[in-house]
Motif scaffolding. Structure first.
Motif: not given
Length: 466
Positions: A247-249, A408-416
Motif C-alpha cells: 500500500d503506497v500510503s 498520471v503522477n498525481a494518481y500514484y499516491p492514491k493508487l489504492a
C-alpha cells in the motif's frame, strides 16, 4: 593574467559574471512556468474540467506537437537568417513574450466549461495550437543565446547548470504549486503528500546542477551521465515494487526517497542541453557557419517529439483500458475559475522573468549567413552530422521518459483508490516505461563521440581561421 584573459575573450572564450548567468537562466524559469503547466496539467484539465474524451485529447496533443515539429524549423531558419537591432536572439524574448503570456492565460478560460462539447473541442484545439506555436518563437531563440555568449566549455557547463537550476525551480513551482493553488482557490484541504510527490523529483537538480563542474571532473562527462541514470533506475524499481505489492500510503517516506532518485536519473534530460552548443561548434568547424538557431530548432523538434509521444500515448491508453478521468475520483480540484487563476499567475510572473532574461543576456558570438539558410541545408546538416543525430535521438528518448508519467503522477499516491487494471497502467507509465527508456539513453550516450579535448581543438581551429 589579465592580458591572457583579454586574448582568450578576443577568441570567443568569454568569461561571464553571475548577473549574466542568472539573467540568462531566468528565461528558462519563465518558460517552465508555462511549459510545465501544459505538460503536467493540460490533459487533466481537458478531461476532468472540460470533460473532453481522452481519445480526443490524445489526438489533439499529438496533432499540435506534429504541427510544431514542422513549425520549429521554420522559426529556426527565420531567426538564423536575420539580425534584429535588439539582438539576434534576445529580440524574440520581448516580441514573443507578450503574445505568449496572453495565449497562456487564454488556455484555460473559465467560460469554456459552460460551452457545448463541440465548442469545447474547437476552443481546446485553437488555444493549444496558438500557444504551442508562440512558445517556439520564444524557446528557440532563447536556446540559441547560450551558444552566442561564449565558446568556453567550462562557461557553457556553468550556463547549462544555472539554466537548469532555474528550469527546475519553475518545474517545482508548477508541479507542487499548481495543486496547492487550486486547493487554495476552492478553499479545500491541501493534499501535501500528492503535492510533494509531484514536485520532489526536481530536488536533485538543486544539489547536482551547481556541482556539475566538480562532478564532471571526478567522473568524466559520460561517467556522470551513467551514474545519474543508474540512480534513476534504482528509484523506478523501488516505486514499482511498492506500488505493485504494498500500500503506497503506508510507505510514504520510502516513496518520496525513490521519487527523488528517479529525479536524479531524469536530470540527464537537463544536461542534454549542454550538448547543443557542442553540436553547433562541430557544425561551424565543418561548414564555417554557426547555425545556432537551426540546431536549437532541430533540438526543439526532438524534444517536442518525445513530449508529443508521451502526451499522445498516456491519455489514449488510459482511456482504452476504461480509466475515465471525468468520472473517476479526480486527483485535483475541478473548479474552472481556479484553473484559470493559477495559470494566469504563472504566465504573468513568467513574462516578468523573460524581461529579466532580455536585459541580462549578452550576445558575444553571432553570425548571419551570407546567403539564407534553406530547409534543404538544414536537412543536409542533419544527414552530415552524426553528433547531431545522436543528440536528437537522446532528446527524443530522455524527454519521452520524463513526460510519459507527467499526467498520471498525481494518481500514484492514491493508487489504492483505483481498479486493478488502472493501477497496473499507472505503474507502467510511472515506473516501467521510464526505466526502459533510461537504459536506451545510456546506450546513445555511449555512442556520442565529442570529448572536451576534441571540442577545444575545434574551437581553437575555428578562431585561427578568423
Amino acid at each position: 593574467m589579465e592580458t591572457t584573459t583579454i586574448s582568450q575573450e578576443a577568441k570567443g572564450f568569454y568569461k561571464l559574471n553571475w548577473l549574466q548567468r542568472i539573467g540568462f537562466g531566468s528565461g528558462d524559469l519563465a518558460q517552465n512556468l508555462i511549459f510545465q503547466t501544459v505538460a503536467c496539467y493540460l490533459m487533466i484539465y481537458l478531461t476532468t474540467v472540460l470533460k473532453i474524451s481522452p481519445a480526443f485529447v490524445s489526438g489533439l496533443i499529438l496533432t499540435v506537437r506534429l504541427i510544431d515539429c514542422f513549425w520549429s524549423p521554420v522559426v529556426g531558419r527565420y531567426i538564423d537568417n536575420r539580425n534584429p537591432k535588439l539582438g539576434k536572439y534576445r529580440t524574440y524574448l520581448l516580441y514573443g513574450g507578450i503574445p505568449l503570456t496572453v495565449a497562456a492565460c487564454l488556455l484555460m478560460l473559465p467560460q469554456a466549461a459552460t460551452w457545448s462539447m463541440t465548442m469545447k473541442m474547437i476552443y481546446a484545439t485553437a488555444s493549444y495550437t496558438v500557444l504551442s506555436m508562440i512558445y517556439s518563437v520564444v524557446n528557440i531563440p532563447y536556446g540559441s543565446i547560450m551558444a552566442s555568449m561564449t565558446r568556453d566549455n567550462d562557461e557553457v557547463l556553468i550556463l547549462t547548470s544555472t539554466r537548469m537550476v532555474c528550469a527546475n525551480i519553475g518545474q517545482i513551482i508548477v508541479q507542487a504549486g499548481f495543486p496547492i493553488g487550486l486547493a487554495m482557490c476552492v478553499h479545500a484541504a491541501i493534499d501535501w503528500n500528492q503535492a510533494t510527490f509531484m514536485a520532489i523529483g526536481t530536488i536533485p537538480a538543486f544539489i547536482i546542477l551547481p556541482s556539475l563542474p566538480i562532478l564532471k571532473k571526478w567522473l568524466g562527462k559520460k561517467g556522470l551521465y551513467y551514474t545519474l541514470l543508474s540512480i534513476g533506475l534504482i528509484g523506478f524499481a523501488i516505486l514499482f515494487v511498492i506500488g505493485k505489492f504494498f500500500d503506497v500510503s503506508h510507505y510514504n517516506t520510502l516513496v518520496q526517497i525513490a521519487k527523488v532518485m528517479t529525479g536524479v536519473g531524469l536530470l540527464v534530460g537537463s544536461l542534454m542541453w549542454a550538448l547543443v552548443p557542442e553540436v553547433i561548434t562541430e557544425a561551424e568547424y565543418r561548414t564555417g557557419n554557426r547555425p545556432a538557431a537551426t540546431v536549437n530548432a532541430l533540438a526543439g523538434v526532438a524534444f517536442k517529439a518525445g513530449f508529443s509521444i508521451a502526451g499522445w500515448i498516456t491519455p489514449l491508453v488510459m482511456g482504452w483500458i476504461g480509466f475515465n478521468f471525468a468520472t473517476e475520483e479526480s486527483a485535483l480540484a475541478t473548479d474552472p475559475m481556479a484553473w484559470f487563476t493559477v495559470t494566469c499567475i504563472f504566465a504573468i510572473v513568467g513574462f516578468v522573468l523573460l524581461m529579466l532574461c532580455f536585459m541580462g543576456s549578452k550576445e558575444n558570438i553571432t553570425t548571419t549567413p551570407e546567403k539564407p539558410v534553406t530547409f534543404g541545408e538544414m536537412w543536409q546538416e542533419f544527414k552530415d552530422s552524426k553528433c547531431l543525430q545522436l543528440v536528437l535521438s537522446i532528446f527524443v528518448v530522455v524527454f519521452l521518459a520524463s513526460f510519459i508519467s507527467g499526467p498520471v503522477n498525481a494518481y500514484y499516491p492514491k493508487l489504492a483508490n483505483y481498479s486493478e487494471i488502472a493501477q497496473n497502467a499507472i505503474l507502467w507509465f510511472t515506473t516501467i516505461i521510464p526505466a526502459v527508456l533510461l537504459v536506451v539513453v545510456g546506450y546513445l550516450i555511449y555512442k556520442y563521440p565529442l570529448t572536451d579535448e576534441k571540442l577545444d581543438e575545434m574551437n581553437m581551429e575555428i578562431e585561427s581561421r578568423h
